[in-house]
Enzyme design. Structure first.
Site, PDB file in Angstrom:
ATOM      1  N   LYS A 155       0.691  -1.248   0.045  1.00 54.25           N
ATOM      2  CA  LYS A 155      -0.099  -0.022   0.231  1.00 54.25           C
ATOM      3  C   LYS A 155       0.827   1.232   0.060  1.00 54.25           C
ATOM      4  CE  LYS A 155      -0.081   2.105   3.126  1.00 54.25           C
ATOM      5  NZ  LYS A 155       0.179   3.091   3.868  1.00 54.25           N
ATOM      6  N   THR A 156       0.543   2.115  -0.923  1.00 58.25           N
ATOM      7  CA  THR A 156       0.985   3.543  -0.875  1.00 58.25           C
ATOM      8  C   THR A 156       0.702   4.362  -2.097  1.00 58.25           C
ATOM      9  OG1 THR A 156       3.001   5.103  -0.963  1.00 58.25           O
ATOM     10  CG2 THR A 156       3.486   2.877  -1.766  1.00 58.25           C
TER      11      THR A 156
END
Length: 578
Positions: free
Chosen positions: A220-221
């Site tokens: 995630k990012t």
């Protein structure tokens, strides 16, 4: 079916939470939107091991840090008879770690649905407020009614996130106690590079203590800097870039409508310029500064200022006193002379009092002192702000776009006095940050996250630990996506911190020889002087463009993006200029 009354974010009972009365029609339509799964997840499958893994760098040091996990193979889900035992009940926890990214709720939904559909009598816990929830044993049991209102919705408010790390012996002990208390079979850590490094440390700790709890990560990012061959992209990047590009496109039309402003737009991305590059590919601004190129060419702030000023002067000769300029959030970290200045400031701030007398400036090298004095007063003050927990300058608080406006304004004033610039310059500053982190996830992110979560459930069901859920073949229809897990140690290198080697997942930077940057570089000169603006509009959930992924991923995967980008270029030939 309307979303049921629900507790508020983080599973507490104090507030109204997500109620049907506060859902828009679009939210409701997304709530009931069915998600496709890769074919391998629709029927019986086996988890097959690949060859032994190594590390991204310094394998000997990584082996010392992860003796129980190092060298373990990655895994791939393969269709076939046998499969995993459906009568095995599991107790699985999930935690959101770090900043928000569109699609996080779908990862949780994917894990939840896997347990519901593939295991009997399983239980899932959501740890509240990030890793601190694991350490403090703060959790909520997830049920169908609890999870339902968050499907295909933006945000992390189902259980909320946090930036704590599990790193001290006491904190590891707290996590162990929580795992034992809940009798956990597994934990899924949804986070970026730091969070997944932490997930691997936790997996190593649990295995070394012979705990049955296993740990799986999810990428995630929105910054897009957590990726490698096995993990093609991090979730949230696609949606965030589309949201930012809509806003950039709107401002472009405004710029052309008024004909008198230069809009300097700073975009999220402290460590890498992926968002800035992707938004440029989507919208075609007049000037785009890519931090990695600035670093590679060892450019100074004066070089960057001169480059922007040169294009503004050329546009003025064509009668254009307006334009759009994109800047990455972490630009100053890419400028070698600024890096040196920051290093010296860090040392001074760590040992001395920085006060209004300015006596501390004598400890700066002459070059750094000259640069500091050159910067606008506001930027000087921002460089002296309190450091973050890692000892770094808080780049998000440094208004680079305003700094460049002032520096360009000063340079253009000199040129006007010398007769080489006859235009009018008015700068407008913008920072697009939090606006992109919690939007309704695009179809791509919604599908990708659901597959990541479902795959994470399968990996835990098969007994895997220390892997990051990975979904590949993303340039194909969802049904043809591949699903598996990549050894987290395979993504790692080490950094020397405080005299010790620390494991880190290396951030993926913009590759100047990569397809996305090369495509951008081949077009930017044309965009600089001709107003090739594209306004992509809001994120689309239905229609011909709704299932397009972003340009960066399409180009990197060598999908049929050439046709797509050519198509948009043909369309803009009909745009007028004023």
């Amino acid at each position: 079916m309307s979303p049921p009354a629900q507790s508020n974010g983080c599973g507490t009972k104090e507030g109204p939470g997500r109620l049907s009365s506060i859902y828009s029609e679009v939210q409701t339509s997304r709530l009931n939107h069915n998600l496709p799964l890769p074919s391998v997840l629709k029927s019986s499958f086996n988890v097959v091991d690949g060859p032994p893994s190594s590390a991204a760098g310094n394998p000997d040091e990584i082996k010392k840090l992860f003796p129980s996990l190092f060298g373990q193979p990655s895994a791939k889900l393969v269709a076939g008879q046998g499969g995993l035992p459906a009568d095995k009940s599991l107790k699985i926890g999930v935690v959101l770690s770090g900043g928000q990214a569109p699609g996080g709720h779908n990862v949780i939904s994917g894990i939840f649905d896997y347990l519901l559909e593939r295991t009997k009598g399983s239980t899932m816990y959501g740890f509240k407020g990030g890793p601190a929830g694991v350490m403090k044993g703060k959790y909520v049991e997830l049920t169908p009614d609890f999870v339902y209102p968050y499907r295909n919705q933006g945000g992390f408010d189902m259980i909320c996130s946090g930036r704590d790390k599990i790193e001290t012996p006491e904190q590891f002990t707290q996590a162990e106690e929580t795992a034992k208390k809940l009798d956990l079979d597994g934990l899924v850590v949804i986070g970026g590079d730091d969070s997944n490094t932490n997930a691997c440390l936790l997996a190593e700790n649990f295995r070394s203590k012979n705990l049955k709890a296993r740990v799986i990560g999810c990428p995630k990012t929105i910054d897009g800097d957590l990726k490698c061959k096995e993990v093609p992209t991090s979730f949230g990047f696609d949606t965030a870039c589309k949201i930012y590009s809509e806003m950039i496109g709107n401002v472009m039309i405004d710029a052309r409508s008024t004909g008198k402003y230069y809009h300097f737009m700073r975009l999220m991305g402290r460590a890498a310029s992926h968002i800035t590059l992707e938004c440029a590919l989507q919208t075609h601004p007049n000037i785009t500064v890519i931090g990695e190129e600035v670093s590679a060419k060892k450019q100074t702030l004066k070089n960057v200022t001169d480059h922007i000023s040169d294009i503004i002067c050329k546009r003025a000769e064509l009668g254009y006193n307006y334009g759009v300029i994109l800047i990455p959030e972490g630009l100053i970290d890419f400028v070698p002379e600024v890096q040196q200045l920051i290093a010296e400031l860090n040392e001074i701030i760590a040992h001395d009092t920085v006060d209004a007398t300015g006596a501390w400036k004598s400890k700066l090298r002459s070059q750094s002192k000259d640069l500091f004095e050159l910067l606008p007063q506001a930027i000087q003050e921002q460089l002296l702000l309190e450091r973050d927990p890692h000892g770094n300058v808080q780049v998000a608080k440094i208004e680079t776009e305003k700094m460049l406006i002032e520096m360009v304004e000063t340079e253009l004033a000199k040129r006007k006095q010398g007769g080489s610039y006859k235009g009018e310059f008015k700068g407008q500053s913008h920072f697009f940050g939090y606006e992109g982190r919690c939007g309704l996830p695009s179809n791509f992110d919604a599908n990708y996250c659901y597959a990541l979560g479902y795959g994470a459930g399968a990996l835990l069901h098969s007994g895997k630990t220390g892997l990051i859920s990975s979904v590949g073949n993303l340039n194909a229809p969802v049904e043809e996506w591949t699903v598996g897990g990549t050894a987290l140690t395979n993504l790692m290198d080490v950094e020397r911190r405080h005299g010790k080697f620390k494991p880190v997942i290396k951030k993926a930077m913009v590759e100047l020889e990569g397809a996305p940057f090369k495509k951008f570089a081949s077009l930017r000169d044309d965009w600089a002087l001709k107003n090739r603006y594209v306004n992509p509009g809001p994120v689309q959930f239905v229609g011909p463009t709704s299932n397009f992924s972003n340009h960066t991923l399409a180009l990197e995967l060598n999908a049929q993006s050439a046709k797509r980008i050519k198509s948009s270029e043909l369309k803009i030939q009909f745009c007028y200029s004023q």
